[in-house]
Design an enzyme around this catalytic site. Sequence first.
Site, short mmCIF file in Angstrom:
data_model
loop_
_atom_site.label_atom_id
_atom_site.label_comp_id
_atom_site.label_asym_id
_atom_site.label_seq_id
_atom_site.Cartn_x
_atom_site.Cartn_y
_atom_site.Cartn_z
N LYS A 243 0.83 -1.21 0.00
CA LYS A 243 0.00 0.00 0.00
C LYS A 243 0.86 1.25 0.00
O LYS A 243 2.04 1.23 0.31
CB LYS A 243 -1.01 -0.06 1.15
CG LYS A 243 -2.13 -1.05 0.80
CD LYS A 243 -3.36 -0.94 1.64
CE LYS A 243 -4.44 -1.87 1.03
NZ LYS A 243 -5.57 -2.08 1.91
N ARG A 282 -3.13 -10.29 4.38
CA ARG A 282 -3.50 -10.38 2.95
C ARG A 282 -2.37 -9.76 2.16
O ARG A 282 -2.11 -8.56 2.30
CB ARG A 282 -4.81 -9.63 2.74
CG ARG A 282 -5.31 -9.57 1.32
CD ARG A 282 -6.60 -8.74 1.25
NE ARG A 282 -7.10 -8.65 -0.11
CZ ARG A 282 -6.66 -7.77 -1.01
NH1 ARG A 282 -5.71 -6.92 -0.71
NH2 ARG A 282 -7.17 -7.76 -2.23
#
Length: 307
Positions: A243, A282
């Site tokens: 991210k 994840r």
Amino acid sequence: MDSLAASPGTGPATSPLPVLRKARPAAAFKDLPTDRTLVMGILNVTPDSFSDGGQHASTDTAIAAGLRMFYGGADIIDVGGESTRPGADEVSVEEELRRVLPVIAALVKAGALVSIDTTHTATAAAALDAGAAIINDVSGLTMEPEMAELVARSKAPYILTHRRGDASTMDSLADYGNVAEEVAAELAGVRDRLYAAGAVPEQIIVDPGLGFAKNEEQNWELLRNLEVLHGLGHRVLVAASRKRFLGSLLTVAGKAAPPAERDAATAAVTAISAFRGAWAVRVHDVGPSLDAVKVAARMAPARPGNN
Ligand code: PMM
């Protein structure tokens, strides 16, 4: 198999498909390991996801990538057909199903445990019919409240992700006093709507929704305070992989690290999240996170007991 012809430059499948000689029985949620944090591999079958979009934009390449993750040790494969990055275009249910259903069917046939990453109730229902075992809804019930009924009816585990607004508005909604407390309180509110629809506590997995209506510092604040989320009494999933806040952390000469150079930092977040008792992470790059959760399992004697 057909190409999704998703974007210009999406060529035909190039990597050879592993041959499925014999289908294994599909893995079951109840059989997942409980002695360590689980690793969920990300399989975005989309032309425009921020970090791996386009790579798996044909059915064959997506299946091959999913099988590689599965054989590489991923506990769960998270299949998504709609990009959730800020500003991404909406995808119709028909197109989403065209992308994900053959991939889910092939992975389940191979014995993988699959989650469906969708905000659409119809897509989640069709994915469950195709053998998916977990619903991963990044909208946290904000898109389609009727998702609650499907969760209750199906009894499938449901990943409840914190998010404010949608892909086009969330960046402007990152306004918090105490971000961990507020995220936990908002998750509890949605969780109660799931209960009202008939869902049970064991179905619910909470996720702080890193990057979804959070600025960089708020993401770190959430990671530093994972125990506040654990306080809700559910399994906790951490999804930090590649991210933007990791790219900024790794800025060199004023330039943020591109997504493909964020995997070592992702594995570091995995190790710390696992040490702090996350149920699962994840991630795009499964191998390093699998190593990290094994290290954490040896280092952390006590787990929160919500496996
Ligand atoms: N983030 C993305 C997609 N799906 N699911 C959950 N549960 N939590 C997340 O934070 C999340 C998600 C966006 O990232 P991607 O493009 O790498 O999939």
